[in-house]
Design a protein around this motif. Structure first.
Motif, mmCIF file in Angstrom:
data_model
loop_
_atom_site.group_PDB
_atom_site.id
_atom_site.type_symbol
_atom_site.label_atom_id
_atom_site.label_comp_id
_atom_site.label_asym_id
_atom_site.label_seq_id
_atom_site.Cartn_x
_atom_site.Cartn_y
_atom_site.Cartn_z
ATOM 1 N N ALA A 249 0.832 -1.199 0.000
ATOM 2 C CA ALA A 249 0.000 0.000 0.000
ATOM 3 C C ALA A 249 0.870 1.253 0.000
ATOM 4 O O ALA A 249 2.058 1.212 0.335
ATOM 5 C CB ALA A 249 -0.916 0.009 1.220
ATOM 6 N N TYR A 250 0.247 2.351 -0.393
ATOM 7 C CA TYR A 250 0.946 3.636 -0.331
ATOM 8 C C TYR A 250 -0.093 4.751 -0.337
ATOM 9 O O TYR A 250 -1.150 4.630 -0.955
ATOM 10 C CB TYR A 250 1.884 3.821 -1.521
ATOM 11 C CG TYR A 250 2.711 5.084 -1.436
ATOM 12 C CD1 TYR A 250 3.831 5.141 -0.619
ATOM 13 C CD2 TYR A 250 2.355 6.215 -2.151
ATOM 14 C CE1 TYR A 250 4.590 6.308 -0.522
ATOM 15 C CE2 TYR A 250 3.104 7.387 -2.061
ATOM 16 C CZ TYR A 250 4.220 7.421 -1.242
ATOM 17 O OH TYR A 250 4.953 8.576 -1.143
ATOM 18 N N ALA A 251 0.224 5.814 0.373
ATOM 19 C CA ALA A 251 -0.626 7.006 0.344
ATOM 20 C C ALA A 251 0.234 8.221 0.613
ATOM 21 O O ALA A 251 1.174 8.171 1.413
ATOM 22 C CB ALA A 251 -1.747 6.914 1.372
ATOM 23 N N SER A 252 -0.091 9.322 -0.067
ATOM 24 C CA SER A 252 0.651 10.569 0.144
ATOM 25 C C SER A 252 -0.321 11.734 0.151
ATOM 26 O O SER A 252 -1.413 11.653 -0.409
ATOM 27 C CB SER A 252 1.689 10.773 -0.960
ATOM 28 O OG SER A 252 1.037 10.947 -2.214
ATOM 29 N N GLN A 253 0.079 12.786 0.803
ATOM 30 C CA GLN A 253 -0.686 14.036 0.767
ATOM 31 C C GLN A 253 0.177 15.093 0.083
ATOM 32 O O GLN A 253 1.373 15.208 0.345
ATOM 33 C CB GLN A 253 -1.087 14.482 2.168
ATOM 34 C CG GLN A 253 0.076 14.868 3.078
ATOM 35 C CD GLN A 253 -0.388 15.289 4.452
ATOM 36 O OE1 GLN A 253 -1.282 14.702 5.021
ATOM 37 N NE2 GLN A 253 0.251 16.328 4.991
ATOM 38 N N THR A 254 -0.438 15.832 -0.814
ATOM 39 C CA THR A 254 0.268 16.871 -1.553
ATOM 40 C C THR A 254 -0.548 18.151 -1.472
ATOM 41 O O THR A 254 -1.696 18.182 -1.916
ATOM 42 C CB THR A 254 0.457 16.461 -3.023
ATOM 43 O OG1 THR A 254 1.109 15.192 -3.096
ATOM 44 C CG2 THR A 254 1.291 17.499 -3.765
ATOM 45 N N ASP A 255 0.030 19.181 -0.891
ATOM 46 C CA ASP A 255 -0.646 20.476 -0.786
ATOM 47 C C ASP A 255 -0.294 21.309 -2.015
ATOM 48 O O ASP A 255 0.877 21.559 -2.300
ATOM 49 C CB ASP A 255 -0.221 21.196 0.495
ATOM 50 C CG ASP A 255 -0.612 20.426 1.745
ATOM 51 O OD1 ASP A 255 -1.569 19.620 1.663
ATOM 52 O OD2 ASP A 255 0.024 20.613 2.795
ATOM 53 N N ILE A 256 -1.328 21.709 -2.753
ATOM 54 C CA ILE A 256 -1.154 22.384 -4.031
ATOM 55 C C ILE A 256 -1.896 23.715 -4.021
ATOM 56 O O ILE A 256 -3.045 23.787 -3.569
ATOM 57 C CB ILE A 256 -1.689 21.502 -5.183
ATOM 58 C CG1 ILE A 256 -0.923 20.166 -5.219
ATOM 59 C CG2 ILE A 256 -1.584 22.216 -6.516
ATOM 60 C CD1 ILE A 256 -1.450 19.184 -6.247
ATOM 61 N N GLU A 257 -1.238 24.739 -4.500
ATOM 62 C CA GLU A 257 -1.868 26.065 -4.586
ATOM 63 C C GLU A 257 -2.569 26.212 -5.932
ATOM 64 O O GLU A 257 -1.949 26.098 -6.989
ATOM 65 C CB GLU A 257 -0.816 27.159 -4.424
ATOM 66 C CG GLU A 257 -1.408 28.563 -4.428
ATOM 67 C CD GLU A 257 -0.342 29.635 -4.292
ATOM 68 O OE1 GLU A 257 -0.346 30.562 -5.126
ATOM 69 O OE2 GLU A 257 0.493 29.548 -3.371
ATOM 70 N N ILE A 258 -3.869 26.453 -5.881
ATOM 71 C CA ILE A 258 -4.680 26.624 -7.087
ATOM 72 C C ILE A 258 -5.411 27.959 -7.003
ATOM 73 O O ILE A 258 -6.225 28.173 -6.094
ATOM 74 C CB ILE A 258 -5.699 25.481 -7.249
ATOM 75 C CG1 ILE A 258 -4.980 24.124 -7.292
ATOM 76 C CG2 ILE A 258 -6.538 25.677 -8.497
ATOM 77 C CD1 ILE A 258 -5.915 22.933 -7.318
ATOM 78 N N LYS A 259 -5.087 28.847 -7.901
ATOM 79 C CA LYS A 259 -5.749 30.151 -7.978
ATOM 80 C C LYS A 259 -5.725 30.881 -6.633
ATOM 81 O O LYS A 259 -6.730 31.412 -6.166
ATOM 82 C CB LYS A 259 -7.186 29.989 -8.483
ATOM 83 C CG LYS A 259 -7.256 29.383 -9.884
ATOM 84 C CD LYS A 259 -8.676 29.222 -10.373
ATOM 85 C CE LYS A 259 -8.697 28.616 -11.769
ATOM 86 N NZ LYS A 259 -10.061 28.427 -12.294
ATOM 87 N N GLY A 260 -4.540 30.843 -6.008
ATOM 88 C CA GLY A 260 -4.330 31.596 -4.776
ATOM 89 C C GLY A 260 -4.788 30.899 -3.501
ATOM 90 O O GLY A 260 -4.632 31.447 -2.413
ATOM 91 N N LYS A 261 -5.313 29.686 -3.614
ATOM 92 C CA LYS A 261 -5.785 28.965 -2.440
ATOM 93 C C LYS A 261 -5.174 27.566 -2.420
ATOM 94 O O LYS A 261 -4.987 26.943 -3.464
ATOM 95 C CB LYS A 261 -7.312 28.882 -2.449
ATOM 96 C CG LYS A 261 -7.909 28.330 -1.164
ATOM 97 C CD LYS A 261 -9.428 28.426 -1.180
ATOM 98 C CE LYS A 261 -10.015 27.879 0.124
ATOM 99 N NZ LYS A 261 -11.512 27.977 0.123
ATOM 100 N N THR A 262 -4.869 27.066 -1.226
ATOM 101 C CA THR A 262 -4.207 25.768 -1.087
ATOM 102 C C THR A 262 -5.222 24.654 -0.860
ATOM 103 O O THR A 262 -6.172 24.809 -0.081
ATOM 104 C CB THR A 262 -3.189 25.790 0.064
ATOM 105 O OG1 THR A 262 -2.245 26.841 -0.160
ATOM 106 C CG2 THR A 262 -2.438 24.466 0.157
ATOM 107 N N TYR A 263 -4.982 23.529 -1.528
ATOM 108 C CA TYR A 263 -5.823 22.334 -1.394
ATOM 109 C C TYR A 263 -4.930 21.132 -1.113
ATOM 110 O O TYR A 263 -3.806 21.057 -1.615
ATOM 111 C CB TYR A 263 -6.641 22.094 -2.660
ATOM 112 C CG TYR A 263 -7.601 23.216 -2.964
ATOM 113 C CD1 TYR A 263 -8.918 23.172 -2.526
ATOM 114 C CD2 TYR A 263 -7.176 24.352 -3.665
ATOM 115 C CE1 TYR A 263 -9.794 24.216 -2.781
ATOM 116 C CE2 TYR A 263 -8.044 25.396 -3.930
ATOM 117 C CZ TYR A 263 -9.357 25.321 -3.489
ATOM 118 O OH TYR A 263 -10.211 26.360 -3.735
ATOM 119 N N ARG A 264 -5.446 20.206 -0.327
ATOM 120 C CA ARG A 264 -4.691 18.986 -0.028
ATOM 121 C C ARG A 264 -5.221 17.832 -0.869
ATOM 122 O O ARG A 264 -6.396 17.472 -0.779
ATOM 123 C CB ARG A 264 -4.779 18.637 1.460
ATOM 124 C CG ARG A 264 -4.107 17.304 1.818
ATOM 125 C CD ARG A 264 -3.818 17.190 3.297
ATOM 126 N NE ARG A 264 -2.815 18.192 3.684
ATOM 127 C CZ ARG A 264 -2.401 18.379 4.942
ATOM 128 N NH1 ARG A 264 -2.931 17.667 5.935
ATOM 129 N NH2 ARG A 264 -1.488 19.293 5.203
#
Length: 330
Positions: free
Chosen positions: A172-187
């Motif tokens: 198994a594997y899982a990762s979290q990536t925080d990405i900035e989209i149009k000035g706001k961050t999403y996980r």
């Protein structure tokens, strides 16, 4: 005829209790009682049998038909997690997300690249990536494991492993990536839970009842330990969800069907994009004839699903691509 109706009534009641047992997956973990999770695999068959018997009582003009139909209404949402109907989207979207188990690119890396490029997606989450050299237009690869990878056209803020793979004991594997989209961050959480590692020969029945019985026992022996591994893996993924200061989108191959323990735990506080806007069947794994939905995209309340599609027009692996679009609420 009276004897037949008595047998059918008893059968109908038994099926009802089995279906009700599936709801227990929301509360009872596999390490305590794994059999509820086993029931979730048979939900389509149990539901079809329940509906067939309900129709029989209607055709027989029996008052009990009303009772069974009314009780059956509680299974509406569980059914919508497998098969659903929504009208075509009428609004624009802000982001397009693709999730696909590529099975190590075994059916051709170039075909996968061509297909993904044709979608013009903003975020692509791959499972069973196996560190293949995929090159997608306008998309950059972030730090990836041998199991999963995420590609995006937006800025990466941070990335962290939630489940680390170990090919000897844990695939198994899982990762979290925080990405900035149009000035706001999403996980974005990319998940691949422990596979069951079934071969077709292991689940294909033949004319020998004795051999079929042994196959069934072997399947159960493989399912139960995997359910218990999933419980620990789900706990690790929930930490990434619950600790997030940002809206979350969780996608990937859960190796678990709807209404399972894994589904209830990981979807808590999130919206199933297929339930919200999907149409038709959500079956995403096509290597067996039995309907299996094991690929998902979930999102926080502040992220509005616009469309959801399981693309059955391509055969890039033993999974169909899952494509969803979302509108970001201000």
């Amino acid at each position: 005829m009276k004897l037949l109706r008595t047998i059918l009534l008893i059968t109908h009641i038994m099926v009802l209790f089995l279906l009700l047992g599936i709801f227990m997956n929301a509360y009872v973990p596999p390490k305590i009682f794994p059999w509820f999770n086993l029931l979730s695999l048979g939900f389509p068959v149990l539901m079809i049998l329940y509906l067939f018997l309900s129709v029989f009582w209607v055709a027989s003009w029996k008052k009990r038909a009303i009772v069974f139909i009314l009780v059956g209404m509680i299974f509406l949402n569980p059914v919508k997690r497998w098969i659903n109907y929504n009208s075509d989207p009428k609004e624009n979207f802000d982001i397009k997300i693709v999730s696909l188990n590529v099975k190590a690119g075994s059916k051709g890396i170039s075909h996968i690249e061509e297909y993904i490029n044709s979608l013009d997606a903003d975020i692509v989450l791959l499972q069973e990536y196996s560190r293949k050299e995929f090159q997608f237009e306008k998309l950059n690869n972030t730090k990836s494991d041998a199991i999963n990878a995420i590609f995006t056209r937006y800025k990466i803020i941070d990335q962290k492993e939630l489940i680390k793979s170990d090919f000897e004991t844990n695939n198994a594997y899982a990762s979290q990536t925080d990405i900035e989209i149009k000035g706001k961050t999403y996980r974005f959480i990319n998940v691949y839970l422990q596979p069951f590692k079934f071969e077709k020969s292991m689940v294909r029945l033949n004319s020998s009842n004795e051999e079929n019985e042994q196959k069934l026992k072997d399947v159960v022996k493989r399912l139960i330990p995997t359910f218990k591994k999933h419980q620990e893996q789900v706990k690790a993924v929930r930490k990434g969800i619950d600790s997030s200061p940002y809206p979350v989108i969780l996608a990937g191959d859960l190796n678990s069907v709807p209404n399972s323990y894994e589904y209830y735990q990981l979807s808590e506080g999130l919206k199933d994009a297929f339930v919200e806007v999907g149409k038709g069947s959500a079956t995403s794994f096509h290597d067996y004839k039995f309907p299996l939905r094991i690929d998902y995209i979930f999102a926080s309340e502040s992220i509005q699903p616009v469309s959801y599609k399981v693309d059955r027009s391509v055969g890039l692996s033993d999974h169909y691509p899952v494509i969803a679009t979302f509108k970001i609420k201000n």
